[in-house]
Write an enzyme that holds these catalytic residues in place. Structure first.
Site: not given
Length: 299
Positions: A174, A223, A293
């Site tokens: 990520r 998410s 996130e």
């Protein structure tokens, strides 16, 4: 800021909206007004806007589909910029796809499948632009954006263009370590030829799995937390007994615990409070501090 307002209005016209509520442009459906919400159609236009904002001392934020963003209820006292026009084009070669940073990832997935180019179908259902997905190295079902990227064109804060091979960049879970302040204008993705029927069938299979395991019809930002090493944020949240927990009109999804749903009328403050409640609950239950996130924008 008034001089900047006049210059932006003169050059961008109706593509610049002042005081535009960000709740209209985020997948969570929350967020107060941006001082200016604008769309740019070319690299030259974007470079001009970045320079003007810097001269005026105005903060500037590039956004895509408005996912993975939590914009404050008070809004953002600067410029929110979307890449459109030439910066959202999708073009094809024999085994490659060249996408503008503002290109819809959903459209890229669909068009690649129709052309019989495989490798991106795992990304079906991810609400993002190609540039945003590359900047955050979006991934799902074992796929990651940066494994497909071969090169990209960046706009630096100086206004200069930099052409970089993906191999020159460090990236991981990520994240993609771009030069400070760089904007992805264009990227080449390497795909592989395969029968269109097979690619489309696999894309539909991924979409069915996503619909079965995620609250696709709810207002979410994807998410909320990154998966900690060797585990899954959703599992930790669920086993901490936090599924269904609410703060106001924000709720931890009953379908997938790593999603927070706006069940109608939630505020950014309620979502932020619920995120912290989840982090604290997982910390008490498992001794793990979850890392968001989702990016916070505004005060």
């Amino acid at each position: 800021m008034e001089a900047l307002r006049r210059e932006i209005a003169r050059r961008l016209g109706r593509r610049a909206l002042f005081g535009e509520p960000m709740s209209r442009h985020t997948t969570w459906g929350v967020g107060g007004p941006a001082w200016c919400f604008c769309r740019v159609d070319s690299a030259a236009e974007l470079a001009w806007l970045i320079q003007m904002a810097a001269q005026a001392g105005a903060p500037l934020k590039i956004v895509g589909r408005g996912s993975n963003l939590l914009v404050a209820d008070a809004g953002f006292a600067g410029l929110i910029v979307l890449l459109r026009g030439d910066l959202a084009r999708i073009q094809f070669g024999a085994t490659a796809m060249v996408c503008g940073g503002g290109a819809s990832l959903a459209k890229a997935v669909r068009r690649a499948g129709e052309r019989g180019l495989a490798g991106l179908e795992w990304a079906v259902g991810i609400p993002a632009t190609v540039g945003g997905a590359l900047a955050g190295n979006a991934g799902a079902a074992g796929g990651e954006m940066m494994t497909l990227c071969r090169r990209m064109t960046l706009l630096l804060p100086s206004g200069d263009l930099r052409h970089m091979a993906a191999a020159e960049l460090a990236w991981g879970y990520r994240r993609t370590d771009l030069p400070a302040g760089a904007v992805i204008l264009e990227a080449q993705l390497a795909l592989r030829p395969e029968a269109a029927s097979a690619v489309l069938a696999r894309r539909e299979q991924h979409l069915r799995r996503r619909k079965a395991s995620q609250p696709m019809s709810a207002r979410t930002a994807g998410s909320v937390f990154k998966n900690p090493a060797g585990d899954f944020a959703g599992r930790l949240i669920e086993t901490a007994g936090l599924k269904g927990r609410r703060v106001g009109r924000a709720m931890v999804s009953q379908i997938h615990a790593n999603f927070i749903e706006n069940i109608g009328g939630a505020t950014a403050a309620q979502i932020a409070e619920l995120m912290e409640l989840v982090r604290e609950g997982v910390g008490r239950a498992h001794g793990v501090r979850l890392e968001p996130e989702v990016e916070r924008v505004g005060d």
